[in-house]
Design a protein around this motif. Structure first.
Motif, mmCIF file in Angstrom:
data_model
loop_
_atom_site.group_PDB
_atom_site.id
_atom_site.type_symbol
_atom_site.label_atom_id
_atom_site.label_comp_id
_atom_site.label_asym_id
_atom_site.label_seq_id
_atom_site.Cartn_x
_atom_site.Cartn_y
_atom_site.Cartn_z
ATOM 1 N N THR A 14 0.779 -1.169 -0.010
ATOM 2 C CA THR A 14 -0.098 -0.152 0.077
ATOM 3 C C THR A 14 1.273 0.904 0.682
ATOM 4 O OG1 THR A 14 -1.623 -1.430 1.122
ATOM 5 C CG2 THR A 14 -1.816 1.317 1.163
ATOM 6 N N LEU A 15 2.368 1.272 1.013
ATOM 7 C CA LEU A 15 2.832 2.348 0.608
ATOM 8 C C LEU A 15 3.111 2.899 -0.582
ATOM 9 C CD1 LEU A 15 4.783 4.636 1.736
ATOM 10 C CD2 LEU A 15 5.921 3.321 3.463
ATOM 11 N N GLU A 16 4.156 1.970 -1.343
ATOM 12 C CA GLU A 16 4.304 1.186 -2.611
ATOM 13 C C GLU A 16 3.776 2.207 -3.166
ATOM 14 O OE1 GLU A 16 6.703 -1.078 -6.259
ATOM 15 O OE2 GLU A 16 5.998 -1.860 -4.446
ATOM 16 N N TRP A 17 2.227 1.639 -3.308
ATOM 17 C CA TRP A 17 0.952 2.067 -4.678
ATOM 18 C C TRP A 17 0.548 3.424 -4.422
ATOM 19 C CZ3 TRP A 17 -0.116 0.355 -8.994
ATOM 20 C CH2 TRP A 17 0.008 -1.662 -8.686
ATOM 21 N N ALA A 18 1.226 4.181 -3.068
ATOM 22 C CA ALA A 18 0.409 5.328 -2.698
ATOM 23 C C ALA A 18 1.276 6.412 -3.223
ATOM 24 C CB ALA A 18 0.484 5.846 -0.785
ATOM 25 N N MET A 19 2.920 6.623 -3.910
ATOM 26 C CA MET A 19 3.735 6.515 -3.393
ATOM 27 C C MET A 19 3.926 6.547 -5.049
ATOM 28 S SD MET A 19 5.527 8.114 -1.644
ATOM 29 C CE MET A 19 6.960 8.837 -2.414
ATOM 30 N N ALA A 20 3.590 5.418 -6.015
ATOM 31 C CA ALA A 20 2.884 5.090 -6.768
ATOM 32 C C ALA A 20 2.798 5.970 -7.995
ATOM 33 C CB ALA A 20 2.915 4.539 -8.063
ATOM 34 N N GLU A 21 0.756 6.907 -7.064
ATOM 35 C CA GLU A 21 -0.397 7.598 -8.031
ATOM 36 C C GLU A 21 0.130 8.589 -7.020
ATOM 37 O OE1 GLU A 21 -2.832 6.821 -8.883
ATOM 38 O OE2 GLU A 21 -3.214 3.934 -9.095
ATOM 39 N N LEU A 22 0.928 9.540 -6.407
ATOM 40 C CA LEU A 22 1.540 9.943 -5.920
ATOM 41 C C LEU A 22 2.266 11.073 -6.703
ATOM 42 C CD1 LEU A 22 1.978 10.766 -1.855
ATOM 43 C CD2 LEU A 22 0.113 11.746 -3.470
ATOM 44 N N MET A 23 3.379 9.741 -7.871
ATOM 45 C CA MET A 23 4.295 10.631 -8.776
ATOM 46 C C MET A 23 3.530 10.316 -9.891
ATOM 47 S SD MET A 23 8.048 8.546 -7.186
ATOM 48 C CE MET A 23 7.838 8.121 -6.136
ATOM 49 N N LYS A 24 2.920 9.710 -10.371
ATOM 50 C CA LYS A 24 2.094 9.426 -11.553
ATOM 51 C C LYS A 24 0.639 10.511 -11.862
ATOM 52 C CE LYS A 24 -1.129 6.746 -14.409
ATOM 53 N NZ LYS A 24 0.007 6.601 -15.417
ATOM 54 N N ASN A 25 1.004 10.912 -10.567
ATOM 55 C CA ASN A 25 -0.214 12.810 -10.429
ATOM 56 C C ASN A 25 0.462 13.685 -10.161
ATOM 57 O OD1 ASN A 25 -3.189 11.235 -11.041
ATOM 58 N ND2 ASN A 25 -2.240 9.683 -10.447
ATOM 59 N N PRO A 26 0.943 14.218 -10.625
ATOM 60 C CA PRO A 26 1.811 15.844 -9.742
ATOM 61 C C PRO A 26 1.080 17.048 -9.316
ATOM 62 C CG PRO A 26 2.380 15.192 -12.465
ATOM 63 C CD PRO A 26 1.822 14.375 -11.621
ATOM 64 N N GLU A 27 -0.262 16.827 -9.835
ATOM 65 C CA GLU A 27 -0.818 17.988 -8.677
ATOM 66 C C GLU A 27 -1.216 16.856 -7.844
ATOM 67 O OE1 GLU A 27 -2.631 21.185 -8.625
ATOM 68 O OE2 GLU A 27 -2.046 20.713 -10.112
ATOM 69 N N THR A 28 -1.787 16.099 -7.825
ATOM 70 C CA THR A 28 -2.559 16.220 -6.426
ATOM 71 C C THR A 28 -0.723 15.727 -5.472
ATOM 72 O OG1 THR A 28 -3.842 14.167 -7.431
ATOM 73 C CG2 THR A 28 -3.579 13.556 -5.103
ATOM 74 N N MET A 29 -0.307 14.985 -6.052
ATOM 75 C CA MET A 29 1.052 15.204 -4.640
ATOM 76 C C MET A 29 1.439 16.941 -4.422
ATOM 77 S SD MET A 29 4.232 13.837 -3.806
ATOM 78 C CE MET A 29 5.010 12.624 -5.304
ATOM 79 N N LYS A 30 1.722 18.362 -5.329
ATOM 80 C CA LYS A 30 1.426 19.156 -5.072
ATOM 81 C C LYS A 30 0.622 19.393 -3.574
ATOM 82 C CE LYS A 30 0.667 23.749 -6.726
ATOM 83 N NZ LYS A 30 0.843 24.400 -7.891
ATOM 84 N N LEU A 31 -1.336 19.196 -3.813
ATOM 85 C CA LEU A 31 -1.208 19.565 -3.308
ATOM 86 C C LEU A 31 -1.175 19.334 -1.407
ATOM 87 C CD1 LEU A 31 -5.333 19.327 -4.785
ATOM 88 C CD2 LEU A 31 -3.563 21.468 -4.637
#
Length: 509
Positions: free
Chosen positions: A319-336
């Protein structure tokens, strides 16, 4: 002669009358108590049933079949009768309203390895031994009070994670985040249980090796096994049980040595003073063994740890790996998420568990990760052991294996708008939680069989994710663009990212 004929005629008439009455009563009774139909399903092929309809991604196959046959359907897998549930309302019936009837667990032949099914809290029936194990596990490891006591342990392992990532940052190299997440999760568990880490950040090859052992266990336990589907196959013809026996032995090596060492300390001269010296789960459970051996013995304790290390390290790290993958795949979400962390915690700082309540967007990121990537996509199959049960207008026959397809529910467009998209914002105006009471979102299951490690995961994951993205800026390896990130799934008993996530931690700008 006439008397004999008359008597025989009377006897024959009585028998005929009795037969007619019995038939009439039976017909009337059957008419009144006529069974409800079994759930619908596709027409099975001879012998193999529906095995040909389930692809490698069986959770997706079940969801696709549900579009045709409905949210409750019958499948024949070889000689076994399965009932697949793919709706929140029906999941609630199975996991909550009729939880006791559906609380049995089907034991796959693979789990005969090391006789684990005889000791595993995951597989034991809901009886006295199961209750004592759950009680011991909760009191020693997962209760709120124990998690408060061990908060510093999780803080230390997350700091080790950040130091590990910093060493790669200084070299401008990519971190294998599957390795980093596995190390952090397993060390968080072993430090709380044994007061020691078992994974050394400086020995990455050993971390990879143990990660692969844990993943192979998930693969073998979740892979189709002919011995499960055809009861006349008495041998381990695919070698599944043999391979699992070897994998279990590897994990038990991590468990037995610390226990032996602690027992020697407790039994040595002055051992009375050394009891509870560590105030960890092992001391607490050894005290239970000393004082109430009928509740817990050493073998059950060892196998309890085996369950925890396998299930906890694999699902939580994934789950930790998936969360980091989704954040890196979605830069706007990472920014928020980073903006919220900078505002609440301060840029560049690791976060504390007490900060999480003030980080609602980070919580939404975790919920959305668990919705899109539930660790165990169909939960562990339930076994209807005692009798037929009526469910939502259908009869579920005794002996059926009941699968709740939580992946199918969390990807159902009738339940979720735009279900394939990663949108943490969907939870900002929602009260849905992952605690097993909201049946649209069941990554940890529900009812008396809910994952016991839920409180641990809810504490570790947001702090680990938040600390990683608040301490570094992250770039994908070799200049890969976010839209190019491979999000394919590798399927076993759990869902894992097929290609390990590799990213370079950069100093915060």
């Amino acid at each position: 002669m006439d008397y004999l004929i008359t008597s025989l005629g009377f006897l024959f008439g009585s028998i005929l009358l009795h037969a007619l009455v019995t038939i009439s009563r039976s017909f009337s009774k059957n008419k009144k108590s006529k069974k409800l139909p079994n759930p619908p399903g596709p027409t099975p092929l001879p012998i193999i049933g529906h095995l040909h309809l389930l692809g490698e991604h069986y959770h997706k196959s079940l969801a696709d079949l549900a579009k045709t046959y409905g949210p409750i359907m019958t499948l024949k897998l070889g000689f076994l009768n399965y009932v697949a549930i793919t709706s929140p309302a029906m999941a609630k019936q199975v996991l909550q309203k009729k939880d006791l009837e559906f609380s049995g667990k089907w034991v796959a032949k693979a789990l005969h390895a090391h006789d684990q099914y005889k000791y595993s809290v995951v597989m034991l029936p809901v009886e006295a031994r199961w209750r004592s194990l759950r009680r011991s596990m909760n009191s020693a490891i997962f209760s709120g009070a124990r998690l408060d006591v061990t908060e510093h342990v999780r803080e230390n392992t997350i700091q080790e994670l950040l130091d590990y990532c910093k060493s790669y940052s200084l070299r401008n190299e990519a971190v294998d985040l599957s390795v980093a997440a596995f190390m952090t999760t397993l060390n968080s568990l072993t430090s709380a249980i044994f007061s020691k880490n078992v994974m050394d950040p400086n020995l990455e090859s050993s971390i990879r090796d143990m990660r692969d052992v844990m993943w192979n266990i998930a693969i073998e336990a979740g892979a189709p096994n002919l011995a499960d589907y055809f009861h006349f196959i008495k041998f381990d013809i695919q070698g599944v049980t043999r391979r699992l026996t070897n994998h279990f032995s590897r994990v038990l090596e991590l468990i037995i040595d610390p226990i032996d060492e602690r027992i020697q300390q407790r039994d040595s001269k002055g051992g009375i003073e050394k009891k509870n010296k560590y105030n960890d789960a092992l001391d607490l459970l050894l005290s239970i063994i000393d004082e109430n051996p009928q509740d817990l013995d050493r073998t059950h304790m060892e196998r309890l740890f085996l369950d925890l290390f396998i299930a906890g390290s694999d699902t939580t790290s994934s789950t930790l790996e998936w969360a980091m993958a989704e954040l890196m795949k979605n830069p706007e979400t990472m920014k928020l998420a980073k903006e919220e962390l900078a505002r609440v915690v301060g840029k560049g700082k690791p976060i504390k568990e007490r900060d999480v309540d003030n980080l609602p967007y980070l919580q939404c990121v975790l919920k959305e990760t668990l919705r899109l990537h539930p660790p165990v996509p169909t939960l562990i199959p339930r076994l209807l052991k005692e009798r037929d049960v009526e469910l939502c207008g259908y009869t579920i026959p005794k002996g059926s294996k009941v699968i709740v397809n939580v992946w199918g529910i969390s990807h159902d467009p009738n339940v979720w708008k735009d279900p394939l998209a990663f949108k943490p914002e969907r939870f900002q105006e929602s009260d849905l939680e992952v605690r097993g009471l909201d049946f649209e979102l069941l990554p940890f299951g529900s009812g008396r069989r809910i994952c016991p490690g839920l409180p641990f995961a809810r504490r570790l994951l947001p702090v680990a994710i938040g600390s990683m993205i608040n301490s570094f800026d992250w770039e994908l390896e070799d200049g890969m663009k976010p839209e190019e990130l491979d999000m394919e799934v590798k399927v076993g008993l759990t869902l894992k990212k097929a290609q390990a996530l590799r990213a370079v931690p950069k100093p915060m700008s």
